[in-house]
Design an enzyme around this catalytic site. Structure first.
Site, PDB file in Angstrom:
ATOM      1  N   GLY A  90      61.254  68.751  49.509  1.00 42.45           N
ATOM      2  CA  GLY A  90      61.972  69.566  50.233  1.00 42.45           C
ATOM      3  C   GLY A  90      62.312  69.185  51.461  1.00 42.45           C
ATOM      4  O   GLY A  90      62.658  70.278  52.285  1.00 42.45           O
ATOM      5  N   THR A  91      62.773  68.069  51.816  1.00 39.96           N
ATOM      6  CA  THR A  91      63.114  67.852  53.261  1.00 39.96           C
ATOM      7  C   THR A  91      64.678  68.360  53.236  1.00 39.96           C
ATOM      8  O   THR A  91      64.890  68.513  54.532  1.00 39.96           O
ATOM      9  CB  THR A  91      63.149  66.218  53.375  1.00 39.96           C
ATOM     10  OG1 THR A  91      63.931  65.354  52.591  1.00 39.96           O
ATOM     11  CG2 THR A  91      61.454  65.741  53.292  1.00 39.96           C
ATOM     12  N   ASN A  92      65.259  68.059  52.260  1.00 39.84           N
ATOM     13  CA  ASN A  92      66.759  68.667  52.446  1.00 39.84           C
ATOM     14  C   ASN A  92      66.656  70.100  52.439  1.00 39.84           C
ATOM     15  O   ASN A  92      67.555  70.588  53.422  1.00 39.84           O
ATOM     16  CB  ASN A  92      67.438  68.304  51.273  1.00 39.84           C
ATOM     17  CG  ASN A  92      68.134  66.851  51.033  1.00 39.84           C
ATOM     18  OD1 ASN A  92      68.906  66.493  51.909  1.00 39.84           O
ATOM     19  ND2 ASN A  92      67.485  66.136  50.318  1.00 39.84           N
ATOM     20  N   MET A 127      65.039  68.986  39.876  1.00 37.54           N
ATOM     21  CA  MET A 127      64.727  68.092  38.900  1.00 37.54           C
ATOM     22  C   MET A 127      65.140  68.747  37.306  1.00 37.54           C
ATOM     23  O   MET A 127      64.423  68.270  36.628  1.00 37.54           O
ATOM     24  CB  MET A 127      63.599  67.327  38.915  1.00 37.54           C
ATOM     25  CG  MET A 127      63.394  66.697  40.367  1.00 37.54           C
ATOM     26  SD  MET A 127      64.334  65.223  40.806  1.00 37.54           S
ATOM     27  CE  MET A 127      63.872  64.134  39.864  1.00 37.54           C
ATOM     28  N   LEU A 162      70.955  72.037  34.446  1.00 33.19           N
ATOM     29  CA  LEU A 162      71.496  73.104  34.407  1.00 33.19           C
ATOM     30  C   LEU A 162      72.436  73.180  33.120  1.00 33.19           C
ATOM     31  O   LEU A 162      73.612  72.493  32.932  1.00 33.19           O
ATOM     32  CB  LEU A 162      71.800  74.127  35.575  1.00 33.19           C
ATOM     33  CG  LEU A 162      71.022  74.244  36.877  1.00 33.19           C
ATOM     34  CD1 LEU A 162      71.561  74.509  37.748  1.00 33.19           C
ATOM     35  CD2 LEU A 162      69.787  75.172  36.083  1.00 33.19           C
ATOM     36  N   HIS A 205      73.385  64.318  46.137  1.00 32.12           N
ATOM     37  CA  HIS A 205      73.128  63.165  45.373  1.00 32.12           C
ATOM     38  C   HIS A 205      73.004  62.007  46.129  1.00 32.12           C
ATOM     39  O   HIS A 205      74.116  61.812  47.152  1.00 32.12           O
ATOM     40  CB  HIS A 205      74.212  63.113  44.269  1.00 32.12           C
ATOM     41  CG  HIS A 205      73.561  61.721  43.527  1.00 32.12           C
ATOM     42  ND1 HIS A 205      72.740  61.854  42.294  1.00 32.12           N
ATOM     43  CD2 HIS A 205      74.014  60.455  43.566  1.00 32.12           C
ATOM     44  CE1 HIS A 205      72.709  60.576  41.853  1.00 32.12           C
ATOM     45  NE2 HIS A 205      73.535  59.776  42.321  1.00 32.12           N
TER      46      HIS A 205
HETATM   47  C1  GRF Z   1      67.146  63.759  47.826  1.00 34.48           C
HETATM   48  O1  GRF Z   1      66.941  62.342  47.753  1.00 34.48           O
HETATM   49  C2  GRF Z   1      68.198  64.293  46.937  1.00 34.48           C
HETATM   50  O2  GRF Z   1      69.621  63.573  47.442  1.00 34.48           O
HETATM   51  C3  GRF Z   1      67.983  64.321  45.495  1.00 34.48           C
HETATM   52  O3  GRF Z   1      66.571  64.525  45.500  1.00 34.48           O
HETATM   53  C4  GRF Z   1      65.895  64.079  46.666  1.00 34.48           C
HETATM   54  C5  GRF Z   1      65.118  65.412  47.190  1.00 34.48           C
HETATM   55  O4  GRF Z   1      64.448  65.197  48.298  1.00 34.48           O
HETATM   56  N1  GRF Z   1      68.955  65.167  44.792  1.00 34.48           N
HETATM   57  P1  GRF Z   1      63.682  66.418  48.930  1.00 34.48           P
HETATM   58  O5  GRF Z   1      62.842  67.155  48.166  1.00 34.48           O
HETATM   59  O6  GRF Z   1      64.868  67.086  49.330  1.00 34.48           O
HETATM   60  O7  GRF Z   1      62.739  66.039  49.945  1.00 34.48           O
END
Ligand code: GRF
Length: 195
Positions: A14-16, A87, A90, A106
């Site tokens: 969940g860093t994004n 992951m 859909l 992505h």
């Molecule tokens: C990221 O590299 C994103 O681009 C991909 O999955 C990863 C998720 O990382 N779709 P996080 O869970 O947000 O840390």
């Protein structure tokens, strides 16, 4: 006019998601509100990040994951969905309910190193194996084709000779993903709010 109600779908660290929360806290998501975080993985650390930020969470697991997600989205009156490390693919039925209202991040410059099977470290390993000198991240709309929807934003990142998939993944996140996703989310939230 109320802000666009956003759900973020996650499966992992969940860093994004954190980048979106931090952007919202800094006032950089003025047209959207992160109203809900949905995970298909009970152990996702992203859930902890959401709770800490005071955002409602829901767990939607198989079997029947998609149906549960749709019900939860409707119950929370969600208007826009951000896939941030979600992951699962859909279905066409699902994505057609939210045309140009689902976005995904992505970790490559689409159309390179994308589509089925390209996720996580595999994407960065493929870029290193090919020998490209520049990679990056892409935010795109989600349709029924994996990584195939219209591109919203991209940012390039240099590859170094001594990169490993891990060091490259980290640099792509720091230099591209964590900046690009909040900016793109704001742009889409604004468009939906004004529509
Ligand atoms: C990221 O590299 C994103 O681009 C991909 O999955 C990863 C998720 O990382 N779709 P996080 O869970 O947000 O840390």
């Amino acid at each position: 006019m109320t802000k666009t109600r956003i759900a973020v779908l996650v499966s992992g660290g969940g860093t994004n998601l954190q980048a979106l929360i931090d952007a919202q806290d800094r006032g950089e998501l003025p047209d959207g509100e992160i109203a809900l975080v949905i995970s298909n993985n009970p152990d996702a650390y992203a859930l902890e990040r959401a709770r800490r930020a005071g955002i409602e969470t829901a767990l939607c697991v198989k079997p029947g994951m998609e149906g549960k997600i749709i019900e939860t989205l409707q119950a929370h009156r969600i208007e826009m969905i951000v896939l941030a490390g979600f992951m699962a693919i859909l279905s066409k039925n699902f994505v057609s309910r939210y045309p140009e209202r689902i976005i995904n991040i992505h970790p490559s410059l689409i159309p390179s190193f994308c589509g089925e099977g390209f996720y996580g470290l595999r994407v960065h390993q493929a870029a290193l194996d090919y020998g490209v000198k520049v990679t990056g991240a892409t935010v795109h709309y989600v349709n029924e084709i994996p990584d195939g929807g219209r591109i919203i934003a991209q940012k390039a990142v240099e590859i170094r000779d001594d990169d490993t998939p891990e060091t490259l993944q980290r640099r792509v996140m720091e230099q591209a993903e964590w900046k690009l996703l909040p900016m793109a989310a704001q742009a889409v939230a604004k468009r939906i709010r004004e529509s």
